[in-house]
Design a protein around this motif. Structure first.
Motif, PDB file in Angstrom:
ATOM      1  N   VAL A  77       0.837  -1.203   0.000  1.00 26.54           N
ATOM      2  CA  VAL A  77       0.000   0.000   0.000  1.00 26.54           C
ATOM      3  C   VAL A  77       0.870   1.250   0.000  1.00 26.54           C
ATOM      4  O   VAL A  77       0.661   2.174  -0.780  1.00 26.54           O
ATOM      5  N   GLN A  78       1.875   1.267   0.872  1.00 27.44           N
ATOM      6  CA  GLN A  78       2.671   2.481   1.043  1.00 27.44           C
ATOM      7  C   GLN A  78       3.500   2.820  -0.190  1.00 27.44           C
ATOM      8  O   GLN A  78       3.708   3.990  -0.483  1.00 27.44           O
ATOM      9  N   PRO A  85      -0.478  11.392   1.536  1.00 25.73           N
ATOM     10  CA  PRO A  85      -1.093  10.096   1.851  1.00 25.73           C
ATOM     11  C   PRO A  85      -0.073   9.037   2.283  1.00 25.73           C
ATOM     12  O   PRO A  85      -0.342   8.224   3.162  1.00 25.73           O
ATOM     13  N   ARG A  86       1.112   9.072   1.690  1.00 26.63           N
ATOM     14  CA  ARG A  86       2.161   8.125   2.069  1.00 26.63           C
ATOM     15  C   ARG A  86       2.611   8.371   3.508  1.00 26.63           C
ATOM     16  O   ARG A  86       2.747   7.433   4.296  1.00 26.63           O
ATOM     17  N   SER A  89      -0.046   7.229   5.890  1.00 21.70           N
ATOM     18  CA  SER A  89      -0.092   5.770   6.040  1.00 21.70           C
ATOM     19  C   SER A  89       1.036   5.283   6.941  1.00 21.70           C
ATOM     20  O   SER A  89       0.827   4.393   7.764  1.00 21.70           O
TER      21      SER A  89
END
Length: 159
Positions: A77-78, A85-86, A89
């Motif tokens: 995901v990352q 957003p990264r 997360s």
């Protein structure tokens, strides 16, 4: 100055100590096997000592992996995210891991405190000495993940 001392101690606990324990385990088991084959003797309680040393090396090594940021990752995901957003997360994963490790610290502390009345089978020592690695390692993990989350929130060494 203080930071370098703390970093040195932390690395010694979760990097150097597990490596030293693995060297001791390897040497002790090798000598034990040699003694069994060559002389029909053995190291008294050698297997039990090696087992406890192995557990210590695994848990302290896990704390080291958390400090380096290698223990818990959601790379799939990352790696597909960028920018804010990264970072969010990373903060969420580290915050979650910090909370879980803190809960495990409390639980393992309680378990360790109950284990002082029980003794190991061969060494006849209170198990609390051997189980103390659990709250130590989980506390180090919680601290590491908390530090990672803090750094990511304030953009210091962000991923």
């Amino acid at each position: 100055m203080v930071r370098s001392i703390v970093d040195c101690l932390w690395r010694g606990i979760d990097d150097d100590l597990p490596a030293l324990l693995m060297a001791i385990i390897t040497a002790m088991i090798s000598v034990d096997v040699f003694l069994r084959d060559a002389a029909g003797a053995h190291i008294p309680n050698g297997v039990e000592i090696a087992t406890y040393a192995f557990v210590w090396s695994v848990f302290l090594g896990a704390a080291g992996a958390s400090r380096r940021g290698d223990h818990f990752h959601v790379d799939l995901v990352q790696n597909s995210l960028s920018g804010r957003p990264r970072v969010i997360s990373f903060v969420l994963v580290d915050a979650f891991c910090c909370v879980v490790a803190a809960m495990m610290t409390v639980s393992s502390w309680q378990y360790t405190m109950r284990s002082w009345r029980r003794v190991s089978e061969g060494l006849e020592m209170p198990l609390g000495y051997f189980y103390m690695v659990f709250p130590i390692a989980f506390a180090l993990m919680a601290l590491a993940h908390g530090c990672h989350a803090y750094r990511n929130i304030f953009r210091r060494n962000s991923p």
